[in-house]
Design an enzyme around this catalytic site. Structure first.
Site, PDB file in Angstrom:
ATOM      1  N   LYS A 101       1.073  -0.957  -0.045  1.00 32.25           N
ATOM      2  CA  LYS A 101      -0.257   0.357   0.458  1.00 32.25           C
ATOM      3  C   LYS A 101       0.860   1.088   0.177  1.00 32.25           C
ATOM      4  CE  LYS A 101      -3.323   1.977   2.596  1.00 32.25           C
ATOM      5  NZ  LYS A 101      -5.027   1.785   3.823  1.00 32.25           N
ATOM      6  N   SER A 177      -8.965   3.630   3.253  1.00 34.35           N
ATOM      7  CA  SER A 177      -7.891   3.650   2.408  1.00 34.35           C
ATOM      8  C   SER A 177      -6.983   2.063   1.571  1.00 34.35           C
ATOM      9  CB  SER A 177      -7.140   4.787   3.252  1.00 34.35           C
ATOM     10  OG  SER A 177      -6.296   3.441   3.907  1.00 34.35           O
ATOM     11  N   SER A 201     -10.304   0.658   7.246  1.00 37.84           N
ATOM     12  CA  SER A 201      -9.548   1.219   5.881  1.00 37.84           C
ATOM     13  C   SER A 201      -8.869  -0.387   5.256  1.00 37.84           C
ATOM     14  CB  SER A 201      -7.965   1.828   5.607  1.00 37.84           C
ATOM     15  OG  SER A 201      -8.389   3.058   5.355  1.00 37.84           O
TER      16      SER A 201
END
Length: 494
Positions: A101, A177, A201
């Site tokens: 990520k 996210s 997230s």
């Protein structure tokens, strides 16, 4: 939703072998449409396929699907192929393709944080101890997955980049996210991917993309970033197609050293045998009911739990939900205030919408409007809410609730350019269930147990007390066997 202090500092500078699972096997009529990471690693070990072939296939899928879903912000295909050809990989997932990520540094790649403020960022020279664990597991990183600006929002539509789209419906959000991680995993580019969770997230994109996503307890995993606020909210793990992938990667990245707050659980492989007492929540803490499809998903999960012998009873939130929401928003907004201050210092002028998104700027303005001591008071109330949560979980083994107030929303509904007050109101209704466990430092998971009539996934939320990951994994195995999902294939996939 996720935030990293290290990311703020970096942005300012840039401007200047896993065991087999013993759970009940899936029915023969419901085969998996794509092999999970455990199966891929097994095929590599058995020499049924080479690492080069596996990585080449992941790159082929990434190149074909990236124009449709936009899940990667940076590719690392050449280095991935070099690693695949090197023949020196070891670990439980040796040779399996993977994504990091883009809120976390990975040596040799820039970190963009989903923000125009990171333009010109240079390749990282180091990475965190947590990311080191992925390398030790033998994973082959093929790139970095997309994220909203600094992980602030539960959608992945950064204004400086193309939006990331949901493989189940390209007009819908994959969540955030960790939206790029979930979209890439759901579409079959990689079998699982790194994700992090500061307010939902991991669980939100897992729910939106039909994946399994478990948020660990605070302090459970190898440290990935320095603590930055009065309450450390963020933890990291993966989103995955299967429970066993998540469980094996959990074992490969949990803390085992002396002084760790929890005893290591290792690789959980067996389904639950004990019967649980389950507290059922439908409304948000402010009393708002979720969408009818979400109610159907949670009520269906409650019936499934009861059919498996668990005792389910309605319960209510142990804190003032409206006050909790305001306090969490204030604490969350301190990250944006630090971001704006750092970017402004680096620019030599006040940061504006040319470099940061309106929502980030709005959160910074919210913090500026507070009186001295307001943040400290909010933290104090959140700590009291954490204590109330712990007391609540002495009455129940697990809490069953929605992950989100609705199925996946369309792109643009909660994006960073929506007027600040309107967006705040939408967020309160949409993400009113997941931040509680971040404040309490407790584990929770989203399970893909429902699909709408239009074919959109709806995750169901299960949360426990701090340190109860073993029980949650065992429950996940039980539910995965009772109501499989691995056969479901999104329209945009290979």
């Amino acid at each position: 939703m996720h935030f990293s202090r290290r990311g703020l500092l970096a942005a300012s500078a840039a401007i200047a072998a896993a065991p087999s699972v013993e759970a009940k096997p899936r029915a023969a009529s419901l085969p998996a449409w794509t092999p999970d990471a455990t199966e891929i690693a097994g095929r590599i070990r058995r020499k049924e396929v080479s690492v080069v072939e596996v990585v080449e296939e992941a790159i082929r899928k990434a190149e074909a699907l990236q124009p449709k879903i936009g899940a990667l912000v940076t590719s690392d295909f050449d280095r991935a192929m070099d690693k695949a050809k090197g023949g020196q990989l070891s670990g439980p997932f040796a040779g399996v393709p993977f994504l990091i990520k883009d809120l976390d540094p990975y040596t040799g790649l820039p970190t963009r944080y989903g923000s125009r403020s990171s333009m010109g960022a240079r390749p990282e020279k180091a990475q965190t101890a947590f990311v080191d664990a992925y390398d030790r597991a033998g994973l082959v990183v093929i790139g970095k997955s997309t994220t909203p600006e600094y992980g602030f929002l539960p959608t992945t539509e950064p204004m400086g980049f193309l939006p990331t789209r949901n493989p189940w419906s390209l007009k819908h959000s994959p969540g955030g996210s960790s939206g790029g991680a979930a979209a890439a995993t759901a579409a079959g580019i990689v079998p699982f991917a790194h994700a992090s969770d500061g307010g939902g997230s991991i669980r939100i994109p897992a729910a939106n993309c039909g994946l399994f996503g478990l948020k660990p307890s605070r302090g459970r995993m190898i440290e990935g970033r320095p603590h930055s606020r009065g309450i450390d909210l963020s933890v990291a793990h993966v989103v995955s197609h299967s429970v066993r992938d998540s469980a094996a990667m959990f074992a490969a990245s949990e803390r085992t050293a002396t002084g760790s707050p929890f005893k290591a659980i290792g690789v959980v492989t067996k389904p639950l045998k004990k019967r649980l007492k389950v507290g059922l929540i439908l409304e948000t803490g402010t009393g708002r009911k979720p969408d009818a499809e979400v109610i159907a998903a949670v009520e269906g999960a409650a019936k499934l739990m009861a059919s498996l012998g668990h005792r389910v009873e309605p319960t209510s939130w142990p804190m003032d939900g409206a006050q909790f929401g305001r306090d969490f928003t204030a604490l969350w907004s301190t990250g944006a205030a630090e971001l704006v201050a750092g970017v402004s210092k680096a620019l030599g002028r006040k940061a504006d919408a040319s470099v940061l998104e309106p929502f980030s700027l709005g959160m910074a303005e919210l913090v500026a409007s507070l009186k001295p001591g307001d943040i400290e008071a909010a933290v104090g109330r959140l700590q009291a809410a954490s204590k109330a949560y712990d007391d609540w979980l002495t009455r129940y083994d697990v809490i069953l609730s929605p992950v989100l107030g609705s199925p996946p929303v369309e792109l643009g509904f909660v994006s960073g350019d929506v007027p600040f007050q309107t967006l705040q109101a939408r967020l309160m209704d949409y993400v009113g269930y997941t931040p509680v466990q971040n404040v309490a430092g407790a584990p929770a998971m989203s399970m893909p147990l429902h699909w709408t009539a239009d074919g959109l996934p709806v995750g169901v939320h299960f949360a426990g007390r701090a340190g109860s990951e073993k029980m949650l994994f065992q429950l996940a195995y039980q539910l995965e066997a009772a109501q499989p999902w691995a056969h479901r294939k999104p329209p945009t996939s290979l």
